[in-house]
Design a protein around this motif. Structure first.
Motif, mmCIF file in Angstrom:
data_model
loop_
_atom_site.group_PDB
_atom_site.id
_atom_site.type_symbol
_atom_site.label_atom_id
_atom_site.label_comp_id
_atom_site.label_asym_id
_atom_site.label_seq_id
_atom_site.Cartn_x
_atom_site.Cartn_y
_atom_site.Cartn_z
ATOM 1 N N ALA A 1 12.585 -14.905 -0.156
ATOM 2 C CA ALA A 1 11.120 -14.330 -1.050
ATOM 3 C C ALA A 1 10.725 -15.284 -2.024
ATOM 4 C CB ALA A 1 11.087 -12.994 -1.196
ATOM 5 N N ARG A 2 9.391 -15.693 -1.969
ATOM 6 C CA ARG A 2 8.808 -16.556 -2.827
ATOM 7 C C ARG A 2 8.553 -15.646 -4.121
ATOM 8 N NH1 ARG A 2 4.404 -18.624 -2.047
ATOM 9 N NH2 ARG A 2 3.593 -17.557 -0.154
ATOM 10 N N LYS A 3 8.006 -14.683 -3.825
ATOM 11 C CA LYS A 3 7.788 -13.832 -4.770
ATOM 12 C C LYS A 3 8.368 -12.200 -4.778
ATOM 13 C CE LYS A 3 3.240 -15.496 -5.007
ATOM 14 N NZ LYS A 3 1.554 -15.477 -4.913
ATOM 15 N N PRO A 4 9.753 -12.357 -4.810
ATOM 16 C CA PRO A 4 10.594 -11.042 -4.473
ATOM 17 C C PRO A 4 10.130 -10.034 -5.557
ATOM 18 C CG PRO A 4 11.884 -12.662 -6.031
ATOM 19 C CD PRO A 4 10.506 -13.468 -5.497
ATOM 20 N N LYS A 5 10.402 -8.781 -4.997
ATOM 21 C CA LYS A 5 10.200 -7.488 -5.752
ATOM 22 C C LYS A 5 11.444 -6.879 -6.168
ATOM 23 C CE LYS A 5 8.011 -5.389 -2.523
ATOM 24 N NZ LYS A 5 7.324 -4.651 -1.550
ATOM 25 N N TYR A 6 11.567 -6.247 -7.406
ATOM 26 C CA TYR A 6 12.806 -5.453 -7.780
ATOM 27 C C TYR A 6 12.368 -4.194 -8.048
ATOM 28 C CZ TYR A 6 14.178 -10.627 -8.464
ATOM 29 O OH TYR A 6 14.404 -11.798 -8.198
ATOM 30 N N SER A 7 12.748 -3.364 -7.057
ATOM 31 C CA SER A 7 12.007 -2.102 -7.161
ATOM 32 C C SER A 7 13.051 -0.963 -6.468
ATOM 33 C CB SER A 7 10.797 -1.897 -6.442
ATOM 34 O OG SER A 7 10.664 -2.169 -5.239
ATOM 35 N N GLY A 8 14.408 -1.030 -7.173
ATOM 36 C CA GLY A 8 15.263 -0.081 -6.734
ATOM 37 C C GLY A 8 15.505 -0.322 -5.219
ATOM 38 N N ALA A 9 16.070 1.002 -4.554
ATOM 39 C CA ALA A 9 16.534 1.039 -3.195
ATOM 40 C C ALA A 9 15.502 0.061 -2.281
ATOM 41 C CB ALA A 9 16.647 2.252 -2.675
ATOM 42 N N PRO A 10 16.023 -0.663 -1.659
ATOM 43 C CA PRO A 10 15.036 -1.756 -0.670
ATOM 44 C C PRO A 10 14.672 -1.150 0.650
ATOM 45 C CG PRO A 10 17.448 -2.203 -0.387
ATOM 46 C CD PRO A 10 17.372 -1.169 -1.494
ATOM 47 N N ARG A 11 13.694 -1.203 0.793
ATOM 48 C CA ARG A 11 13.199 -0.981 2.353
ATOM 49 C C ARG A 11 13.788 -2.074 3.350
ATOM 50 N NH1 ARG A 11 9.688 2.707 4.014
ATOM 51 N NH2 ARG A 11 8.725 1.145 5.310
ATOM 52 N N ILE A 12 14.546 -1.660 4.313
ATOM 53 C CA ILE A 12 14.853 -2.834 5.327
ATOM 54 C C ILE A 12 14.250 -2.476 6.754
ATOM 55 C CG2 ILE A 12 17.071 -3.574 6.380
ATOM 56 C CD1 ILE A 12 18.408 -2.439 3.796
ATOM 57 N N GLY A 13 13.787 -3.669 7.199
ATOM 58 C CA GLY A 13 13.430 -3.732 8.609
ATOM 59 C C GLY A 13 14.334 -4.384 9.508
ATOM 60 N N LEU A 14 14.372 -4.062 10.842
ATOM 61 C CA LEU A 14 15.362 -4.745 11.717
ATOM 62 C C LEU A 14 14.274 -4.996 13.003
ATOM 63 C CD1 LEU A 14 17.796 -5.585 12.828
ATOM 64 C CD2 LEU A 14 18.425 -3.218 13.600
ATOM 65 N N ALA A 15 14.161 -6.146 13.595
ATOM 66 C CA ALA A 15 13.122 -6.728 14.524
ATOM 67 C C ALA A 15 14.235 -7.240 15.667
ATOM 68 C CB ALA A 15 12.084 -7.499 14.232
ATOM 69 N N ILE A 16 14.201 -6.768 16.840
ATOM 70 C CA ILE A 16 15.081 -6.951 17.878
ATOM 71 C C ILE A 16 14.383 -7.662 18.906
ATOM 72 C CG2 ILE A 16 17.109 -6.754 19.235
ATOM 73 C CD1 ILE A 16 17.618 -4.325 17.363
ATOM 74 N N ALA A 17 14.339 -8.894 19.294
ATOM 75 C CA ALA A 17 13.789 -9.580 20.572
ATOM 76 C C ALA A 17 14.375 -9.041 21.814
ATOM 77 C CB ALA A 17 13.504 -10.889 20.414
ATOM 78 N N GLY A 18 13.716 -9.490 22.969
ATOM 79 C CA GLY A 18 14.142 -9.500 24.226
ATOM 80 C C GLY A 18 14.988 -10.508 24.667
ATOM 81 N N GLY A 19 15.434 -10.553 25.901
ATOM 82 C CA GLY A 19 16.552 -11.431 26.251
ATOM 83 C C GLY A 19 17.054 -11.036 27.671
ATOM 84 N N GLY A 20 16.733 -9.860 28.272
ATOM 85 C CA GLY A 20 17.247 -9.485 29.480
ATOM 86 C C GLY A 20 18.917 -8.671 29.073
ATOM 87 N N PRO A 21 19.688 -8.625 30.274
ATOM 88 C CA PRO A 21 21.020 -8.078 29.913
ATOM 89 C C PRO A 21 21.865 -9.081 29.157
ATOM 90 C CG PRO A 21 20.445 -7.649 32.139
ATOM 91 C CD PRO A 21 19.220 -8.631 31.541
ATOM 92 N N VAL A 22 21.824 -10.244 29.383
ATOM 93 C CA VAL A 22 22.825 -11.222 28.580
ATOM 94 C C VAL A 22 22.268 -11.308 26.951
ATOM 95 C CG1 VAL A 22 23.231 -13.699 28.177
ATOM 96 C CG2 VAL A 22 23.091 -12.678 30.472
ATOM 97 N N GLY A 23 20.927 -11.200 26.957
ATOM 98 C CA GLY A 23 20.472 -11.112 25.533
ATOM 99 C C GLY A 23 20.889 -9.719 24.709
ATOM 100 N N ALA A 24 20.926 -8.693 25.434
ATOM 101 C CA ALA A 24 21.196 -7.471 24.832
ATOM 102 C C ALA A 24 22.582 -7.649 24.347
ATOM 103 C CB ALA A 24 20.880 -6.345 25.759
#
Length: 411
Positions: free
Chosen positions: A7-30
């Motif tokens: 992050a260029r402008k990181p925040k410091y505010s206690g417990a972080p909010r975390i995100g998870l983004a998962i792309a496709g790819g068929g059975p092999v990708g999974a």
């Protein structure tokens, strides 16, 4: 291959909010994603991928995102999708290739009408008659998908409607977004968002994974939906717009580069054209996906400067991922283990840089685990206690949740 954008402008505010983004790819990708995510899950102290704030799933990634949001751990999913003898549910990839008989029959019924319309058009416009026009009029009789994707819905219904889980977006405690594309408008739709959360999670995943040509579009209400990857690869911006402090993304689709093979590879360097149309289409699709991914992540650095971005992808010369036969049990196990090992190596090679980023969010890298040379996915799964009975699994999950809550409160 890890891509880390601090992050260029990181925040410091206690417990972080975390995100998870998962792309496709068929059975092999999974399968790749499961192995890689297992490596990430155990390598970062303070992180539990089945207990983050925001999940975004696209196509095959929607399977995993929906399961994690339903409190199914990555290790449990590894057991399910690799056919482990103590898996909670039996996954049979062959069911994904069941012919779409209903679609065939429905389209076949349209053949007489299409033929008569074509012949009538020829009679009305004899000067413009051609075989091409006749064939064009028969297009409506061509099936919209080869395989039946109802198996996806049925399997996930079984998983989500057992063991105190839910198949209802409104009952999920975390933010879960499953992305599909409206066939008639071309617009991306976020199932799970307000106004689009009144359908079952399993049906949303089925729609998100409806790759055109492979599976028929999925009808939801009076609309039809297809694979969410048609608009964007990962739709990570959905999680970023939720204000997460750190985003973990995983994309299994990178174009194959035979010149980047390791010297000890067991598959000889060869031209992909020798593999025929399937490999050509796969390479084309992967190149398009990777190009969009690179553009998107560069953009995110500017549009979301307060968020740290971690992207996990395979190496471009990794023939084991590109040539895997997902319908072979031994191949599924080997690929999941392969992804697990390579991701561990990538994490360890960037340990100092990662620790600097993670420390801002109260997280840290578990170097002790990463430095265990030769550690396999099976070793990882065995190290995590798992009762073989349903009661044992439920009790283990409750105790894990209690321990996690106490640790966070103490921290």
């Amino acid at each position: 291959m890890l891509t880390l954008h601090q992050a260029r402008k990181p925040k410091y505010s206690g417990a972080p909010r975390i995100g998870l983004a998962i792309a496709g790819g068929g059975p092999v990708g999974a399968i790749y994603e499961l192995g890689a995510l297992r490596a990430v899950d155990e390598a970062i102290n303070g992180l539990r991928l089945h207990d983050v704030d925001v999940y975004v799933g696209v196509s095959a990634g929607a399977f995993i995102a929906a399961s994690l949001a339903n409190n199914i751990t990555i290790s449990d999913m590894c057991r399910i999708f690799t056919g482990h003898k103590h898996a909670e549910h039996l996954f049979e990839p062959e069911k994904l290739l069941k012919p779409a008989y209903r679609e065939y029959i429905s389209r076949a019924r349209q053949v007489p009408g299409a033929v008569s319309d074509g012949l009538l058009d020829i009679l009305k416009h004899p000067l413009h008659a051609s075989v091409a026009r006749l064939i064009g009029s028969l297009g409506q009789a061509i099936p919209s998908g080869i395989f039946d994707n109802e198996a996806i819905n049925h399997f996930l219904m079984e998983v989500f409607e057992s063991s105190g889980r839910t198949n209802d977006f409104k009952d999920i405690e975390r933010n879960l977004y499953i992305i599909a594309v409206d066939l008639d408008t071309g617009a991306a739709v976020r199932f799970g968002a307000s106004g689009n959360n009144d359908i079952s999670i399993s049906r949303a995943v089925q729609a998100s994974a409806a790759l055109p040509g492979m599976y028929p579009p999925v009808k939801i209400g009076d609309r039809y939906f297809v694979d969410g990857a048609l608009r964007r690869t990962m739709h990570a911006s959905v999680a970023l717009d939720e204000g997460v402090d750190i985003l973990i993304g995983i994309n299994p689709l990178v174009p194959y580069d035979s010149s980047a093979q390791q010297e000890d590879t067991h598959i000889p360097i060869k031209k992909l054209i020798q593999g025929g149309l399937p490999l050509i289409l796969s390479q084309t699709f992967r190149a398009l996906i990777q190009s969009r991914m690179n553009v998107a992540f560069r953009k995110y650095r500017e549009t979301h400067p307060a968020t740290d971005l971690l992207l996990v992808e395979p190496n471009r010369g990794d023939d084991e991922i590109f040539f895997t036969n997902i319908f072979s049990f031994s191949s599924r196990v080997a690929l999941c283990d392969h992804a697990y090992r390579l991701t561990r190596m990538d994490l360890l090679s960037r340990a100092d840089e990662l620790d600097e980023t993670l420390s801002r969010h109260g997280l840290s890298l578990n170097r002790k685990v990463l430095q265990q040379t030769g550690r396999s996915l099976q070793d990882s799964l065995n190290a995590e206690w798992s009762g073989h009975s349903q009661l044992g699994r439920n009790l283990s999950r409750i105790l894990d949740d209690l321990e996690w809550a106490l640790e966070r409160r103490a921290g």
